[in-house]
Design a protein around this motif. Structure first.
Motif, PDB file in Angstrom:
ATOM      1  N   ILE A   1      19.451  -2.679 -16.444  1.00 28.64           N
ATOM      2  CA  ILE A   1      20.564  -3.606 -16.668  1.00 28.64           C
ATOM      3  C   ILE A   1      20.155  -4.505 -17.814  1.00 28.64           C
ATOM      4  O   ILE A   1      19.076  -5.101 -17.793  1.00 28.64           O
ATOM      5  CB  ILE A   1      20.819  -4.510 -15.442  1.00 28.64           C
ATOM      6  CG1 ILE A   1      21.101  -3.684 -14.212  1.00 28.64           C
ATOM      7  CG2 ILE A   1      21.941  -5.484 -15.716  1.00 28.64           C
ATOM      8  CD1 ILE A   1      21.215  -4.517 -12.960  1.00 28.64           C
TER       9      ILE A   1
ATOM     10  N   ARG B   1       9.180  -6.890 -13.855  1.00 29.82           N
ATOM     11  CA  ARG B   1       9.528  -8.120 -13.150  1.00 29.82           C
ATOM     12  C   ARG B   1       9.587  -7.761 -11.680  1.00 29.82           C
ATOM     13  O   ARG B   1      10.250  -6.809 -11.308  1.00 29.82           O
ATOM     14  CB  ARG B   1      10.902  -8.619 -13.601  1.00 29.82           C
ATOM     15  CG  ARG B   1      10.870  -9.930 -14.317  1.00 29.82           C
ATOM     16  CD  ARG B   1      12.261 -10.326 -14.771  1.00 29.82           C
ATOM     17  NE  ARG B   1      12.919  -9.254 -15.517  1.00 29.82           N
ATOM     18  CZ  ARG B   1      12.571  -8.875 -16.746  1.00 29.82           C
ATOM     19  NH1 ARG B   1      11.633  -9.496 -17.391  1.00 29.82           N
ATOM     20  NH2 ARG B   1      13.184  -7.880 -17.349  1.00 29.82           N
TER      21      ARG B   1
ATOM     22  N   ASP C   1      16.486  -7.553 -21.173  1.00 20.50           N
ATOM     23  CA  ASP C   1      16.271  -6.438 -20.270  1.00 20.50           C
ATOM     24  C   ASP C   1      15.987  -7.055 -18.914  1.00 20.50           C
ATOM     25  O   ASP C   1      14.926  -7.568 -18.666  1.00 20.50           O
ATOM     26  CB  ASP C   1      15.082  -5.659 -20.837  1.00 20.50           C
ATOM     27  CG  ASP C   1      14.509  -4.693 -19.856  1.00 20.50           C
ATOM     28  OD1 ASP C   1      15.169  -4.438 -18.850  1.00 20.50           O
ATOM     29  OD2 ASP C   1      13.405  -4.205 -20.130  1.00 20.50           O
ATOM     30  N   ARG C   2      17.000  -7.045 -18.049  1.00 23.82           N
ATOM     31  CA  ARG C   2      16.955  -7.919 -16.890  1.00 23.82           C
ATOM     32  C   ARG C   2      16.339  -7.259 -15.657  1.00 23.82           C
ATOM     33  O   ARG C   2      15.522  -7.846 -14.972  1.00 23.82           O
ATOM     34  CB  ARG C   2      18.377  -8.368 -16.566  1.00 23.82           C
ATOM     35  CG  ARG C   2      18.407  -9.559 -15.667  1.00 23.82           C
ATOM     36  CD  ARG C   2      19.787 -10.138 -15.591  1.00 23.82           C
ATOM     37  NE  ARG C   2      19.853 -10.971 -14.418  1.00 23.82           N
ATOM     38  CZ  ARG C   2      20.151 -10.528 -13.221  1.00 23.82           C
ATOM     39  NH1 ARG C   2      20.421  -9.261 -13.055  1.00 23.82           N
ATOM     40  NH2 ARG C   2      20.176 -11.342 -12.190  1.00 23.82           N
ATOM     41  N   ALA C   3      16.758  -6.050 -15.350  1.00 26.46           N
ATOM     42  CA  ALA C   3      16.298  -5.455 -14.105  1.00 26.46           C
ATOM     43  C   ALA C   3      16.583  -3.961 -14.113  1.00 26.46           C
ATOM     44  O   ALA C   3      17.230  -3.445 -15.012  1.00 26.46           O
ATOM     45  CB  ALA C   3      17.019  -6.096 -12.919  1.00 26.46           C
ATOM     46  N   THR C   4      16.060  -3.275 -13.129  1.00 31.64           N
ATOM     47  CA  THR C   4      16.507  -1.903 -12.895  1.00 31.64           C
ATOM     48  C   THR C   4      17.118  -1.869 -11.514  1.00 31.64           C
ATOM     49  O   THR C   4      16.675  -2.560 -10.614  1.00 31.64           O
ATOM     50  CB  THR C   4      15.345  -0.891 -12.917  1.00 31.64           C
ATOM     51  OG1 THR C   4      14.182  -1.508 -12.397  1.00 31.64           O
ATOM     52  CG2 THR C   4      15.068  -0.390 -14.301  1.00 31.64           C
TER      53      THR C   4
ATOM     54  N   LEU D   1      15.313 -13.343  -8.130  1.00 31.10           N
ATOM     55  CA  LEU D   1      15.853 -12.108  -8.702  1.00 31.10           C
ATOM     56  C   LEU D   1      16.245 -11.151  -7.578  1.00 31.10           C
ATOM     57  O   LEU D   1      15.426 -10.856  -6.712  1.00 31.10           O
ATOM     58  CB  LEU D   1      14.786 -11.420  -9.557  1.00 31.10           C
ATOM     59  CG  LEU D   1      14.586 -11.898 -10.984  1.00 31.10           C
ATOM     60  CD1 LEU D   1      13.498 -11.066 -11.630  1.00 31.10           C
ATOM     61  CD2 LEU D   1      15.864 -11.801 -11.777  1.00 31.10           C
TER      62      LEU D   1
ATOM     63  N   SER E   1      16.963  -8.010  -7.849  1.00 34.65           N
ATOM     64  CA  SER E   1      16.279  -6.735  -8.010  1.00 34.65           C
ATOM     65  C   SER E   1      15.324  -6.883  -9.181  1.00 34.65           C
ATOM     66  O   SER E   1      15.568  -7.649 -10.091  1.00 34.65           O
ATOM     67  CB  SER E   1      17.272  -5.613  -8.267  1.00 34.65           C
ATOM     68  OG  SER E   1      18.095  -5.944  -9.340  1.00 34.65           O
ATOM     69  N   GLY E   2      14.224  -6.155  -9.126  1.00 37.93           N
ATOM     70  CA  GLY E   2      13.225  -6.293 -10.163  1.00 37.93           C
ATOM     71  C   GLY E   2      13.415  -5.262 -11.250  1.00 37.93           C
ATOM     72  O   GLY E   2      14.310  -4.434 -11.183  1.00 37.93           O
ATOM     73  N   ALA E   3      12.571  -5.315 -12.263  1.00 40.54           N
ATOM     74  CA  ALA E   3      12.605  -4.303 -13.301  1.00 40.54           C
ATOM     75  C   ALA E   3      11.366  -3.450 -13.133  1.00 40.54           C
ATOM     76  O   ALA E   3      10.255  -3.937 -13.226  1.00 40.54           O
ATOM     77  CB  ALA E   3      12.645  -4.957 -14.663  1.00 40.54           C
ATOM     78  N   GLN E   4      11.577  -2.165 -12.855  1.00 31.28           N
ATOM     79  CA  GLN E   4      10.451  -1.264 -12.661  1.00 31.28           C
ATOM     80  C   GLN E   4      10.602  -0.079 -13.600  1.00 31.28           C
ATOM     81  O   GLN E   4      11.708   0.391 -13.824  1.00 31.28           O
ATOM     82  CB  GLN E   4      10.456  -0.706 -11.240  1.00 31.28           C
ATOM     83  CG  GLN E   4      10.105  -1.716 -10.187  1.00 31.28           C
ATOM     84  CD  GLN E   4       9.890  -1.039  -8.853  1.00 31.28           C
ATOM     85  OE1 GLN E   4      10.694  -0.216  -8.439  1.00 31.28           O
ATOM     86  NE2 GLN E   4       8.818  -1.373  -8.193  1.00 31.28           N
TER      87      GLN E   4
END
Lengths: 247, 261
Positions: free
Chosen positions: A40, B49, A65-68, B62, B64-67
């Motif tokens: 996202i 994140r 680039d906020r999250a997946t 947050l 959901s995180g960023a993976q």
């Protein structure tokens, strides 16, 4: 300050990560129980306090680039012929006992461990409704798993496979090996579990879509680099002109 | 460029997949062969994140995180122990197992191996042996004078001798079952060995609880389904190609970057 170049740089970095996510999805097109991930991107507003003028002029938006998030579409269920394979229809995760604690998975390729317990392919015990491993005796030969997860053999009921759900499925932490960690959430029992024996849920990755996405990401990346190039040309010509005037 | 490496893991996985499928197809006509399937799992994830980390001073979290996942690897290559078709051979020492169980074979090394391949015959000494000449446990002697040999569903070897009305029982073939059949290790020549993962062999007469029954004059063919294998082969090939396209695309991104002035 040279904002346009930095803004487009933020875009390029995001685009790079998007391509990594797509590559990972496609690499796992055949991983049972795998869930496709999507990045996202969000606008990130940097305020420039001292500039006077209209509101739009005061703000610079970087791509952030906020999250997946995980695509929670179910994968296709394929028949395998192994009586201990179980596919989940609809909501829910299996619970397995790992040395790190309870972990959750959609990959239902189970087997009988050497100690007679129902285990996943790592040898982690699959847990029943009471949170205990499910034991299968050597003389239990006709294993039947009904739709609600009850395991029966010719000697009677052996237990019921536990299916859990989470309030926020997106917050589950992917750990690799098709396992998810609860990340602080309390698992709740699925009220009406539905399972299919002798089948496994595949990955929910649609390869053609991922491929198209990759192509689009490539073009967007090229567009952004082109923009960066134009921007540098613009600055160069400005510098040239200013220098010429002085000379 | 992480996506290059990620796509490379995808190509490696599909290569393994093709290897497994080609081994299945090559063994399409191997007696007692059980088809195998490669199974994949996702590699570890890098957290850019973490889920639940604070997103602002106001204490918001947050959702959901960023993976980023790092690709795929082969988790296991499974044997699918579905029953193969039974084929009539008219050979009186050929045996097929209907249901669970393995024949026990005495290797020259002293170890006991297990097999579903029941292509048996008699050794020069009159003992029932496998196609390689290894003795089928527990070495059953068939007298040279035997007119006819019957091996019944529960593994009793009965021979008719001249001058005797009732057939004579000369031995009992036993089958072995395992707690976890998938834990057996294949040693080629259709033979398997027990491992700590498979558990100890539990030998009993065929037809006992958990054991299948025998059929004389039949062999069990492989359980490879050609149509299914070819379909998987095509899918695997396409997946391989798509992963290689990802490499091309990532490479193009890199080259765009290097062309940047």
């Amino acid at each position: 300050m040279d904002s346009p170049s930095y803004i487009i740089l933020s875009r390029l970095t995001s685009q790079l990560r998007a391509s990594q996510v797509t590559a990972h999805n496609l690499a796992n097109a055949d991983t049972p129980g795998f869930r496709a991930a999507r990045p996202i991107f969000a606008e990130h507003l940097a305020r420039q306090g001292r500039v006077e003028g209209p509101r739009e002029g005061r703000e610079v938006a970087y791509a952030w680039d906020r999250a997946t998030w995980r695509d929670s579409q179910p994968g296709a269920i394929t028949r395998t012929g192994n009586p201990l394979d179980v596919a989940i229809q609809g909501d829910g995760f299996f619970t397995v006992e790992t040395p790190r604690g309870e972990r959750f998975t959609r990959a239902g390729r189970f087997a009988m461990g050497a100690n007679g317990q129902l285990v996943d392919h790592h040898g982690h015990a699959v847990l029943n409704a009471n949170g205990q491993p499910i034991a299968i005796a050597p003389n239990d030969t006709q294993i039947e798993i009904s739709g609600d997860g009850t395991i029966r053999s010719e000697n009677g009921i052996l237990g019921r496979i536990r299916l859990v759900r989470f309030d926020n499925e997106q917050a589950l932490q992917s750990e690799g090996d098709r396992l998810f960690a609860a990340a602080g959430q309390e698992p709740q029992e699925v009220p009406q579990p539905r399972m299919v024996q002798g089948a496994v849920e595949g990955s929910n990755v649609v390869s053609v879509l991922e491929m198209t996405r990759m192509m689009a990401e490539l073009r967007e990346f090229q567009m952004a680099t082109q923009f960066l190039e134009r921007e540098s040309e613009r600055q160069q010509s400005a510098i040239d002109r200013l220098l010429r005037r002085r000379a | 460029m992480r996506s290059l490496h990620i796509a490379a893991t995808g190509m490696l996985a599909q290569q393994t997949n093709v290897e497994v499928i080609s081994n299945n197809l090559a063994n399409m006509n191997t007696t007692g062969y059980k088809r195998r399937r490669a199974e994949f799992q996702d590699l570890i994830y890098q957290n850019l994140r973490r889920v639940g980390s604070q997103s602002s001073d106001a204490g918001t979290v947050l959702p959901s995180g960023a993976q980023v996942g790092l690709g795929v690897r082969t988790a296991a290559i499974y044997r699918i122990s579905e029953q193969g078709n039974l084929q009539q051979t008219e050979n009186r020492f050929d045996l097929a197992i209907r249901g669970n169980g393995y024949f026990q074979v005495q290797l020259p090394t002293g170890e006991v191996a297990y097999t579903r391949d029941g292509t048996f015959s008699l050794s020069p000494e009159g003992v029932i042996v496998t196609a390689e000449g290894f003795v089928v446990n527990p070495g059953i002697n068939v007298p040279a004078a035997a007119r006819d040999v019957t091996i019944n569903a529960s593994g009793e070897v009965l021979v008719s001798l001249d001058g005797q009305v009732a057939p004579q029982n000369v031995g009992q073939i036993q089958t072995a079952i395992f707690a976890n059949e998938g834990g057996l290790v294949a040693m080629g020549d259709n033979l398997f060995l027990a491992t700590p993962a498979s558990g100890e062999a539990q030998a009993a007469a065929p037809g006992q609880p958990g054991h299948g029954t025998l059929m004389q004059g039949f062999i069990e063919t492989s359980n490879v389904n050609t149509v299914q294998e070819i379909t998987s082969l095509i899918t695997a090939q396409r997946a391989y190609e798509m992963n290689s396209r990802i490499i091309t695309a990532s490479d193009e991104m890199l080259s765009t970057l290097t062309r940047l002035r």
